[in-house]
Design an enzyme around this catalytic site. Structure first.
Site, PDB file in Angstrom:
ATOM      1  CB  ILE A 148       4.500 132.192  71.605  1.00 44.97           C
ATOM      2  CG1 ILE A 148       3.558 130.905  72.200  1.00 44.97           C
ATOM      3  CG2 ILE A 148       5.465 131.617  70.702  1.00 44.97           C
ATOM      4  CD1 ILE A 148       2.134 131.177  72.578  1.00 44.97           C
ATOM      5  CB  CYS A 149       8.402 134.288  70.240  1.00 42.17           C
ATOM      6  SG  CYS A 149      10.127 134.924  69.668  1.00 42.17           S
TER       7      CYS A 149
END
Lengths: 166, 374
Positions: free
Chosen positions: B154-155
């Site tokens: 994530i990210c």
């Protein structure tokens, strides 16, 4: 120009305090420039909002309530603020303000370190050096563990592969 | 042009409506005060899905979540969050939790918790964090008997996962990315005004400025500093969040609790290790080395073409932090031919916590993994 030699232990703290004061004045100046640029979109937003109210149709005016009005204001102001935050002037002002604030912070730390040294208190640099050594030590430990695990795995594969064994 | 009599009527009507709302809001304030008084620490608990600590290395902890349904996907999934904010964002509350949703679909979820980095971790680099991922992957493989794991990044965690998949392709079964920037300059020609402010601001600084930020602020990028930047990126939302917007939800206990959980997550923003921060901002945001093919970790070039695992790349079409173009840049750079990208109609935060996306993100991931689970 040749600078006359300065005795390291004389007037050092005074020089640092003077540099701190100069840094603070620089921040104030940069902050003024920043505020001047950052306030521009509010005026533009007000103009656009006023124009949108003046153009309100008769039917829409009857149903107008403060929530709709606020939403319209919020949308216009948001667009103007974001547009301003992308402009060259804003980026330059933000960059200069940031540099001056970081310079101020650095000068503060220099004074704090000097005072700390006077009283035998470990400085941030001392702690950072220690942290660096611990980090490097941890890297060595992890690398060593990986190498050990790799050897063990290779050893297991080697034992399994020996002739005569199932 | 409006008739002046309507302007007068309009003004009176608006004022009348405002006063009426004020009277209603007094009632809401009373109700909200009762709700807040009844709210203890437990009620605002986040990241509460049960999990077991299986390994700790330095400040990094590896957890395995307790299963909630029969296993449908055999390959274990390691969630890799970034160093900006904490993983609890993925598990905010029972009905807004990507973790719970995936568990309910029978996925075996593991998580690397980076802990609370502080000044003591200022020298940790992205190389170190990829090493931590490798250690976690090896642990999971030993525990589960699998040779490979699926990574869900994530990210910034997605960037770490991508680097790992490029450096250790033999250990990665699938790579799932959510809101992950790969091409850090892809927004220059292809982003609406409200997207990519972070990219623009970072590029407006000199490399020496990045060094000064980190050196002057204690060898880290302070969590407060990052929080301030994110606040500035949504100016009007930030200005109205604690007044006008709060008025709208005060009377609704569920909405108020949602708000408080999000605030709790926002307040828990650890510092970003400085050395890793330098790489992140200078080598990626400034120099875009990942797509240029010159990004190095532990002495090895991160070659995206070495990624041969199937890749699912999910991004938010309205993402103001990671413009979609920055995520989509991965597609043309990797070695695998099995690549799928999906853009969801939401923002960066909404991708994980909005009621609109709840269920759909987990559904997409679970179905994609099931189809590739052999």
């Amino acid at each position: 120009m040749v600078e006359a030699p300065r005795l390291a232990d004389m007037w050092n703290l005074n020089r640092q305090v003077y540099a701190l004061m100069a840094a603070w004045m620089d921040v104030c100046q940069r902050m003024g420039v920043y505020h001047a640029i950052a306030s521009v979109p509010w005026g533009k937003a007000y103009e656009r909002y006023s124009a949108s109210l003046a153009d309100t149709e008769k039917e829409d005016a009857k149903d107008f309530d403060w929530r709709k009005g606020f939403e319209a204001w919020r949308d216009i102001a948001d667009k103007e603020l974001i547009s301003n935050m992308r402009s060259k002037d804003f980026l330059a002002a933000q960059r200069e303000l940031l540099r001056s604030v970081l310079d101020l912070r650095t000068r503060q730390q220099e004074v704090a370190d000097s005072v700390g040294r006077l009283f035998g208190v470990p400085t941030q640099h001392d702690l950072d050096d220690l942290a660096r050594q611990i980090t490097e030590l941890r890297r060595e430990v992890r690398a060593s563990l990986r190498a050990t695990q790799r050897h063990e795995a290779e050893g297991r594969e080697g034992v399994v592969g020996q002739p005569g064994e199932g | 042009m409006t008739d002046p009599s309507y302007t007068t009527f309009n003004t009176f009507n608006t004022f009348n409506g405002f006063m009426k709302d004020c009277a209603e809001n007094f009632g809401r304030f009373h109700k909200a005060a009762d709700v807040l008084a009844a709210t203890g620490k437990v009620d605002v608990d986040i990241g509460a899905t049960p999990k077991t600590l299986v390994m700790r290395r330095d400040k990094v902890e590896l957890f395995r979540y307790e299963p909630t349904a029969e296993r449908t996907v055999e390959a274990p999934v390691l969630m890799v969050y970034g160093l900006i904010g904490r993983y609890t964002f993925l598990d905010l509350q029972p009905d807004r939790s990507l973790v719970r949703s995936l568990l309910d679909k029978g996925i075996d979820i593991w998580l690397n918790d980076w802990g609370q980095p502080g000044r003591g971790e200022r020298w940790l680099t992205m190389d170190d964090y990829v090493d931590y991922i490798h250690e976690a992957v090896q642990w999971i493989c030993r525990e589960t008997g699998h040779d490979k794991v699926t990574l869900l990044g994530i990210c910034e965690g997605g960037v770490l996962a991508t680097c790992y998949a490029a450096l250790y392709p033999e250990k990665v079964k699938n790579l799932v990315l959510a809101a992950t920037p790969i091409g850090f300059h892809a927004d220059i020609d292809d982003a609406p005004a409200h997207q990519g402010l972070l990219n623009t601001w970072t590029r407006s600084l000199a490399p020496e400025d990045i060094d000064r930020i980190i050196d002057a602020l204690g060898g880290v990028i302070p969590g407060d500093f990052m929080g301030l930047i994110f606040t500035l990126m949504t100016p009007m939302r930030s200005l109205t969040k604690y007044n006008v917007d709060l008025l709208e939800i005060l009377g609704d206990k569920d909405k108020l609790m949602n708000f408080l959980r999000m605030e709790k997550w926002l307040a828990d923003r650890p510092d970003h290790p400085g050395a890793a921060g330098r790489q992140w901002l200078k080598e990626l945001y400034h120099e875009n080395r990942l797509v240029e093919g010159s990004f190095e970790l532990s002495g090895r070039v991160v070659d995206l073409r070495a990624i041969v695992a199937p890749v699912l790349n999910i991004f938010a079409l309205n993402d103001h932090i990671i413009p979609p173009a920055c995520s989509k840049a991965l597609g043309s750079k990797i070695g695998t031919t099995e690549y799928k990208e999906i853009g969801l109609d939401c923002g960066h935060v909404g991708l994980f916590v909005s009621s609109k996306s709840q269920g759909s993100l987990a559904e997409i991931i679970a179905e994609w993994l099931k189809a590739r689970d052999e």
